[in-house]
Design a protein around this motif. Structure first.
Motif, PDB file in Angstrom:
ATOM      1  N   UNK A  94      -8.987 -11.017  35.168  1.00 53.82           N
ATOM      2  CA  UNK A  94      -8.315 -11.975  36.257  1.00 53.82           C
ATOM      3  C   UNK A  94      -9.206 -12.712  36.988  1.00 53.82           C
ATOM      4  N   UNK A  95      -8.661 -13.695  37.756  1.00 59.74           N
ATOM      5  CA  UNK A  95      -9.692 -14.382  38.799  1.00 59.74           C
ATOM      6  C   UNK A  95      -8.648 -14.937  39.776  1.00 59.74           C
ATOM      7  N   UNK A  96      -9.476 -14.703  41.091  1.00 61.47           N
ATOM      8  CA  UNK A  96      -8.702 -15.483  42.258  1.00 61.47           C
ATOM      9  C   UNK A  96      -9.349 -16.620  42.707  1.00 61.47           C
ATOM     10  N   UNK A  97      -8.691 -17.874  42.852  1.00 62.43           N
ATOM     11  CA  UNK A  97      -9.439 -18.927  43.632  1.00 62.43           C
ATOM     12  C   UNK A  97      -8.717 -18.951  45.198  1.00 62.43           C
ATOM     13  N   UNK A  98      -9.446 -18.721  46.081  1.00 63.23           N
ATOM     14  CA  UNK A  98      -8.897 -18.942  47.675  1.00 63.23           C
ATOM     15  C   UNK A  98      -9.266 -20.384  47.891  1.00 63.23           C
ATOM     16  N   UNK A  99      -8.125 -21.117  48.438  1.00 62.08           N
ATOM     17  CA  UNK A  99      -8.245 -22.583  48.849  1.00 62.08           C
ATOM     18  C   UNK A  99      -7.999 -22.413  50.432  1.00 62.08           C
ATOM     19  N   UNK A 100      -8.987 -23.019  51.039  1.00 59.99           N
ATOM     20  CA  UNK A 100      -8.714 -23.241  52.649  1.00 59.99           C
ATOM     21  C   UNK A 100      -8.605 -24.451  53.115  1.00 59.99           C
ATOM     22  N   UNK A 101      -7.619 -24.787  53.749  1.00 61.46           N
ATOM     23  CA  UNK A 101      -7.427 -26.056  54.164  1.00 61.46           C
ATOM     24  C   UNK A 101      -8.639 -26.670  54.957  1.00 61.46           C
ATOM     25  N   UNK A 102      -8.986 -28.011  54.850  1.00 60.63           N
ATOM     26  CA  UNK A 102     -10.367 -28.417  55.289  1.00 60.63           C
ATOM     27  C   UNK A 102     -10.388 -28.438  57.072  1.00 60.63           C
ATOM     28  N   UNK A 103      -8.997 -28.291  57.398  1.00 59.23           N
ATOM     29  CA  UNK A 103      -8.851 -28.481  59.109  1.00 59.23           C
ATOM     30  C   UNK A 103      -9.339 -27.195  59.371  1.00 59.23           C
ATOM     31  N   UNK A 104      -9.731 -26.155  58.798  1.00 58.75           N
ATOM     32  CA  UNK A 104     -10.029 -25.017  59.285  1.00 58.75           C
ATOM     33  C   UNK A 104     -11.533 -24.690  59.401  1.00 58.75           C
ATOM     34  N   UNK A 105     -12.067 -24.273  60.694  1.00 57.27           N
ATOM     35  CA  UNK A 105     -13.761 -24.347  60.773  1.00 57.27           C
ATOM     36  C   UNK A 105     -14.091 -22.691  60.940  1.00 57.27           C
ATOM     37  N   UNK A 106     -15.384 -22.514  60.768  1.00 59.35           N
ATOM     38  CA  UNK A 106     -15.884 -21.241  61.042  1.00 59.35           C
ATOM     39  C   UNK A 106     -14.893 -20.395  60.080  1.00 59.35           C
ATOM     40  N   UNK A 107     -15.033 -20.662  58.859  1.00 57.80           N
ATOM     41  CA  UNK A 107     -14.225 -19.843  57.852  1.00 57.80           C
ATOM     42  C   UNK A 107     -14.877 -18.689  57.435  1.00 57.80           C
ATOM     43  N   UNK A 108     -14.160 -17.418  57.291  1.00 59.14           N
ATOM     44  CA  UNK A 108     -14.622 -16.129  56.611  1.00 59.14           C
ATOM     45  C   UNK A 108     -13.526 -15.717  55.826  1.00 59.14           C
ATOM     46  N   UNK A 109     -13.804 -15.577  54.476  1.00 58.92           N
ATOM     47  CA  UNK A 109     -13.053 -15.010  53.665  1.00 58.92           C
ATOM     48  C   UNK A 109     -13.166 -13.695  53.018  1.00 58.92           C
ATOM     49  N   UNK A 110     -12.215 -12.934  53.017  1.00 58.03           N
ATOM     50  CA  UNK A 110     -12.304 -11.417  52.660  1.00 58.03           C
ATOM     51  C   UNK A 110     -11.277 -11.102  51.390  1.00 58.03           C
ATOM     52  N   UNK A 111     -11.928 -10.546  50.486  1.00 57.69           N
ATOM     53  CA  UNK A 111     -11.126 -10.070  49.285  1.00 57.69           C
ATOM     54  C   UNK A 111     -11.243  -8.210  49.226  1.00 57.69           C
ATOM     55  N   UNK A 112     -10.036  -7.900  49.672  1.00 54.96           N
ATOM     56  CA  UNK A 112     -10.205  -6.328  49.791  1.00 54.96           C
ATOM     57  C   UNK A 112     -11.241  -5.663  50.703  1.00 54.96           C
ATOM     58  N   UNK A 113     -11.341  -6.410  51.657  1.00 53.53           N
ATOM     59  CA  UNK A 113     -12.218  -6.268  52.858  1.00 53.53           C
ATOM     60  C   UNK A 113     -13.586  -6.675  52.629  1.00 53.53           C
ATOM     61  N   UNK A 114     -14.014  -7.149  51.541  1.00 54.37           N
ATOM     62  CA  UNK A 114     -15.469  -7.561  51.234  1.00 54.37           C
ATOM     63  C   UNK A 114     -15.544  -9.184  51.642  1.00 54.37           C
ATOM     64  N   UNK A 115     -16.697  -9.247  52.415  1.00 50.62           N
ATOM     65  CA  UNK A 115     -16.705 -10.910  52.767  1.00 50.62           C
ATOM     66  C   UNK A 115     -17.118 -11.472  51.524  1.00 50.62           C
ATOM     67  N   UNK A 116     -16.568 -12.434  51.457  1.00 54.21           N
ATOM     68  CA  UNK A 116     -17.000 -13.739  50.150  1.00 54.21           C
ATOM     69  C   UNK A 116     -18.189 -14.444  50.679  1.00 54.21           C
ATOM     70  N   UNK A 117     -19.195 -14.632  50.000  1.00 52.01           N
ATOM     71  CA  UNK A 117     -19.993 -15.677  50.240  1.00 52.01           C
ATOM     72  C   UNK A 117     -19.645 -17.001  50.231  1.00 52.01           C
TER      73      UNK A 117
END
Length: 214
Positions: A120-143
């Motif tokens: 399986x795979x996950x694609x996380x889409x963040x709105x362009x209006x959000x700045x200084x974005x940090x994404x975590x999956x299961x607590x692990x920061x996504x590069x």
């Protein structure tokens, strides 16, 4: 089963001799004790007892060989540990080449091809209006360079968290998603209740109009 594995190693050596100067195995053949342990693990796998199967293989990890790594990958696959299974199947491929074990190499190739479709795979889409974005999956920061790209994950559930700033306000998003083998899910990080509450809290706590912008 032990006799069959011994036969494979014997045939591999014989084929090298017949080939007259072909490459010789660069890894030693497994011992009888290792082959007995492998047979036990295969019996556990046949009973879908993937946990004990993994334990049996792990007990002889200091002396790894292709067939054992392949069975370990099969145990992990049965238990839904697809990412781990793919890693061990690749090691089984490498060892099989070193042992000149065409049978195990073929099975490892086939397993990897199936796991590629099953992962399986996950694609996380963040709105362009959000700045200084940090994404975590299961607590692990996504590069940062992995954002908006499919992220492999084992079947089951994943917790996705997104934080950042939306204008002057803190932004947060959190969702737990469930998925099965072969599924590709897209999670769009939209405003949720917790994020709205954060904005409202800023407004409610402000004493002057200028406080809202701090």
């Amino acid at each position: 089963m032990t006799k069959d594995l011994n036969k494979l190693f014997t045939e591999a050596k014989a084929n090298v001799k017949k080939g007259g100067g072909g490459p010789a195995p660069t890894k030693a053949a497994p011992s009888k004790a290792q082959l007995d342990a492998l047979s036990a693990a295969q019996a556990q796998l046949a009973q879908k007892n993937w946990s004990d199967c993994m334990g049996t293989i792990a007990a002889m990890a200091e002396s790894e060989f292709a067939a054992a790594k392949l069975v370990l990958a099969q145990c992990e696959d049965t238990g839904g540990l697809i990412l781990e299974a793919a890693g061990d199947a690749r090691v089984a491929q490498k060892y099989a080449e070193e042992e000149i074990n065409a049978d195990v190499k073929k099975k490892a190739d086939e397993l990897l091809a199936r796991l590629a479709n099953d992962t399986p795979s996950i694609v996380v889409v963040v709105p362009k209006t959000i700045d200084s974005v940090e994404i975590k999956i299961d607590g692990v920061v996504l590069p940062q360079d992995k954002a908006d790209k499919p992220i492999p994950h084992n079947p089951g559930k994943a917790t996705i968290e997104v934080s950042g700033k939306k204008g002057p306000y803190p932004y947060s998003f959190k969702s737990t998603e469930a998925f099965d083998r072969g599924e590709r899910i897209t999670v769009t990080a939209t405003d949720d209740k917790s994020n709205n509450s954060a904005v409202l809290q800023c407004i409610l706590n402000a004493r002057t109009p200028s406080d809202v912008n701090t």
